[in-house]
Design an enzyme around this catalytic site. Structure first.
Site, PDB file in Angstrom:
ATOM      1  N   TYR A  90       0.845  -1.211   0.000  1.00 36.29           N
ATOM      2  CA  TYR A  90       0.000   0.000   0.000  1.00 36.29           C
ATOM      3  C   TYR A  90       0.874   1.251   0.000  1.00 36.29           C
ATOM      4  CZ  TYR A  90      -3.883   3.103   1.144  1.00 36.29           C
ATOM      5  OH  TYR A  90      -4.835   4.092   1.113  1.00 36.29           O
ATOM      6  N   PHE A 142      -7.529  19.603 -24.849  1.00 34.06           N
ATOM      7  CA  PHE A 142      -8.207  18.326 -25.111  1.00 34.06           C
ATOM      8  C   PHE A 142      -9.581  18.333 -24.415  1.00 34.06           C
ATOM      9  CE2 PHE A 142      -8.996  13.804 -24.074  1.00 34.06           C
ATOM     10  CZ  PHE A 142      -9.173  13.366 -25.373  1.00 34.06           C
ATOM     11  N   ASP A 143     -10.518  17.508 -24.890  1.00 36.81           N
ATOM     12  CA  ASP A 143     -11.892  17.611 -24.368  1.00 36.81           C
ATOM     13  C   ASP A 143     -12.027  17.365 -22.863  1.00 36.81           C
ATOM     14  OD1 ASP A 143     -11.474  14.894 -24.731  1.00 36.81           O
ATOM     15  OD2 ASP A 143     -13.414  14.487 -25.633  1.00 36.81           O
ATOM     16  N   ASP A 233       0.514  19.449 -21.065  1.00 41.74           N
ATOM     17  CA  ASP A 233      -0.266  18.218 -21.197  1.00 41.74           C
ATOM     18  C   ASP A 233       0.583  17.327 -22.101  1.00 41.74           C
ATOM     19  OD1 ASP A 233      -1.858  16.176 -22.112  1.00 41.74           O
ATOM     20  OD2 ASP A 233      -3.662  17.396 -22.340  1.00 41.74           O
ATOM     21  N   ALA A 235       0.638  13.951 -22.902  1.00 38.76           N
ATOM     22  CA  ALA A 235       0.211  12.622 -23.346  1.00 38.76           C
ATOM     23  C   ALA A 235       1.084  12.093 -24.493  1.00 38.76           C
ATOM     24  CB  ALA A 235      -1.249  12.678 -23.770  1.00 38.76           C
ATOM     25  N   LYS A 276      -0.791   6.789 -23.716  1.00 36.65           N
ATOM     26  CA  LYS A 276      -0.315   7.112 -25.064  1.00 36.65           C
ATOM     27  C   LYS A 276       1.183   6.788 -25.150  1.00 36.65           C
ATOM     28  CE  LYS A 276      -4.237   9.655 -24.877  1.00 36.65           C
ATOM     29  NZ  LYS A 276      -5.101   9.715 -23.684  1.00 36.65           N
ATOM     30  N   HIS A 468     -20.314  13.519 -26.639  1.00 38.29           N
ATOM     31  CA  HIS A 468     -20.037  12.576 -27.735  1.00 38.29           C
ATOM     32  C   HIS A 468     -19.866  11.138 -27.258  1.00 38.29           C
ATOM     33  CE1 HIS A 468     -16.189  13.938 -26.216  1.00 38.29           C
ATOM     34  NE2 HIS A 468     -15.594  12.909 -26.768  1.00 38.29           N
TER      35      HIS A 468
HETATM   36  C1  LIG Z   1      -3.910  15.483 -25.165  1.00 38.21           C
HETATM   37  C2  LIG Z   1      -4.682  14.665 -24.169  1.00 38.21           C
HETATM   38  N1  LIG Z   1      -4.775  15.075 -22.904  1.00 38.21           N
HETATM   39  C3  LIG Z   1      -5.432  14.369 -21.967  1.00 38.21           C
HETATM   40  C4  LIG Z   1      -6.080  13.195 -22.286  1.00 38.21           C
HETATM   41  C5  LIG Z   1      -6.836  12.447 -21.232  1.00 38.21           C
HETATM   42  O1  LIG Z   1      -6.183  11.283 -20.906  1.00 38.21           O
HETATM   43  P1  LIG Z   1      -6.949   9.950 -20.404  1.00 38.21           P
HETATM   44  O2  LIG Z   1      -7.723   9.410 -21.556  1.00 38.21           O
HETATM   45  O3  LIG Z   1      -5.858   9.056 -19.957  1.00 38.21           O
HETATM   46  O4  LIG Z   1      -7.830  10.344 -19.276  1.00 38.21           O
HETATM   47  C6  LIG Z   1      -6.026  12.742 -23.612  1.00 38.21           C
HETATM   48  C7  LIG Z   1      -6.715  11.489 -23.982  1.00 38.21           C
HETATM   49  O5  LIG Z   1      -6.909  11.156 -25.113  1.00 38.21           O
HETATM   50  C8  LIG Z   1      -5.316  13.504 -24.581  1.00 38.21           C
HETATM   51  O6  LIG Z   1      -5.241  13.113 -25.869  1.00 38.21           O
END
Ligand SMILES: Cc1ncc(COP(=O)(O)O)c(C=O)c1O
Length: 476
Positions: A90, A142-143, A233, A235, A276, A468
């Site tokens: 843990y 990102f969304d 960000d 990813a 990613k 979506h």
């Molecule tokens: C640029 C970017 N930021 C953040 C995220 C969110 O990551 P997660 O899907 O691991 O929550 C994504 C997911 O596709 C992304 O493409």
């Protein structure tokens, strides 16, 4: 559907047996997974049952799944073996320290918190820094990032360069932040209402387009000038580093990991969806330079994710992630990955399909406005095209357009972004170039009959935010 063998060329004139050898994948296959190739009538029934929402399909109903490159990559034998030595304590597990070492080494950030994925990292970090009324400038958030900002009644302001929406521009760094737009935001808002600048590299929303090192530096200089934090960000940070190496002056001979460390050296913190570029099926983290911010975020991490040394991940997940961070920053892997995406884009272009160029790092984006020019925006051309591509060949892509753009949180009117696209995201180390040939041919078949697609889709019901994922659609 037709499959011309354009790939077969007879080489008849190799002078002195000297030729430049092509790149090839730096791995071979050890295990395979069967996929079912359905027929058109099955798919017509399934997509109707799924309310024309591709997220509602069962994976067995999909032949080639290009919905996302997130968490869909194939882990290596090294990752699987590091899973076997995961430490599930843990607190204070060795897997946590393995991951800490890898993050220190690759990013240079001294503090980090594990999270179960990228959006969890956003949730934890924004719980500390974003409050109602704030503005968060960045390059096409990102969304989920935008969702977490808007959920806190703050505003995400897009400052991406204009070339990003010019589908014919060959700008090698279409993901860049327009520093003039950014400075305007920094000047025209009280600084205590700007918790950070959020730079996404590569920039997924505008087509997986990279951000140059020069731009990262300029944004960092502005952040320092105005006393605002810069958060990356990250990813797809390794794919971004690949593009810097191959496109930006002065980086050709630099190692990907050195480039990545330099990118992070200009930032105060990073959020990471490890699904990613760290090639794991689940995982994320936040990494920080400031100790105080790290301590503040720790409280939320414990509440939402888990104790500091596991934060929503098992020990085995952290081990796989530590290994994946190194594999995902290996040049020969990145070359084969990005050039496979380029291969798909080139095939599509050869068939006349309108695609976004330069091709993105993780995906090929089809321009639905040029593909289906007769469809009005209210009938969601990109979603219509994604549905047609599924019916044609069992290929699942995703709409990046008006459906994903949601409604304006204040007026509740539909937002119609300039880019109305279908994204075909290529999972890492999963599909062969033959699969890419199939995808390109299926798209070409839809393109051939595009004049007969004379109506789109309409919304029957939708969620108030990030609609979506769950939207119910019908034929318009
Ligand atoms: C640029 C970017 N930021 C953040 C995220 C969110 O990551 P997660 O899907 O691991 O929550 C994504 C997911 O596709 C992304 O493409």
């Amino acid at each position: 559907m037709y499959f011309p063998r354009k790939d077969v060329k007879i080489i008849s004139n190799i002078k002195n047996h000297v030729m430049k050898l092509p790149f090839a994948e730096p791995y071979k296959t050890k295990m395979v997974e069967k996929i079912y190739r359905s027929n058109r009538s099955e798919r017509e029934i399934w997509i109707k049952e799924a309310s024309f929402n591709l997220f509602n399909l069962r994976s067995e109903q999909v032949f080639i799944d290009l919905l996302t490159d997130s968490g869909t990559g194939a882990m290596s034998d090294n990752q699987w073996s590091s899973i076997m030595s995961g430490d599930e304590s843990y607190a204070g597990s060795s897997s946590y320290y393995n991951l800490k070492e890898a993050i220190d080494d690759i990013t240079g950030f001294p503090y980090f918190l594990p999270t179960h994925q990228g959006r969890a990292a956003e949730n934890v970090l924004f719980s500390v820094i974003v409050k109602e009324g704030d503005v968060v400038p960045g390059n096409a958030h990102f969304d989920t990032t935008k969702g977490h900002i808007e959920y806190r009644k703050a505003t995400a302001i897009d400052c991406t360069v204009d070339s990003a929406t010019d589908l014919l521009s060959g700008d090698p760094f279409k993901g860049n932040v327009d520093t003039v737009k950014l400075e305007k935001v920094l000047k025209s808002n009280p600084l205590d209402s700007i918790p950070c600048i959020l730079l996404t590299a590569t920039n997924n929303t505008v087509g997986g387009q990279p951000v140059s090192m020069e731009n990262i530096k300029e944004v960092s200089d502005l952040a320092k000038k105005y006393g605002v934090r810069l958060i990356i960000d990250s990813a797809r940070f390794a794919e971004n580093a690949y593009f810097i190496k191959t496109r930006e002056k002065g980086y050709k001979d630099k190692d990907i990991r050195d480039i990545a460390r330099e990118m992070f050296s200009y930032a105060d913190a990073m959020t990471m969806s490890s699904k990613k570029d760290a090639i794991v099926n689940i995982g994320g983290f936040i990494a920080f330079r400031e100790e105080e911010l790290f301590h503040k975020a720790t409280t939320y991490n414990i509440m939402y994710e888990g104790f500091i040394t596991y934060g929503g991940l098992s020990g085995r997940d952290m081990n796989a992630l530590a290994t994946g961070l190194y594999e995902g920053t290996d040049f020969s892997y990145l070359e084969s990955r990005i050039r496979q995406v380029e291969y798909l884009g080139t095939m599509m272009k050869g068939y006349g399909v309108p695609v976004l160029e330069p091709f993105g790092g993780h995906a090929v984006f089809i321009d639905a406005k040029r593909f289906l020019p007769g469809l009005p925006p209210e009938e969601f051309p990109a979603q219509t095209l994604a549905v047609e591509l599924y019916i044609e060949g069992g290929v699942r892509g995703v709409e990046i357009g008006a459906l994903m753009a949601d409604r304006d949180p204040v007026t509740r009117k539909n937002r119609y972004p300039v880019l109305e696209m279908v994204r075909l995201a290529v999972p890492r180390r999963v599909y062969s170039d033959k699969h890419m040939d199939y995808v390109a041919a299926a798209t070409a078949s839809v393109y051939e009959r595009r004049d007969r697609i004379d109506s789109g889709l309409r919304i029957i019901s939708e969620a108030p935010i990030m609609r979506h994922f769950t939207v119910v659609l019908g034929r318009a």
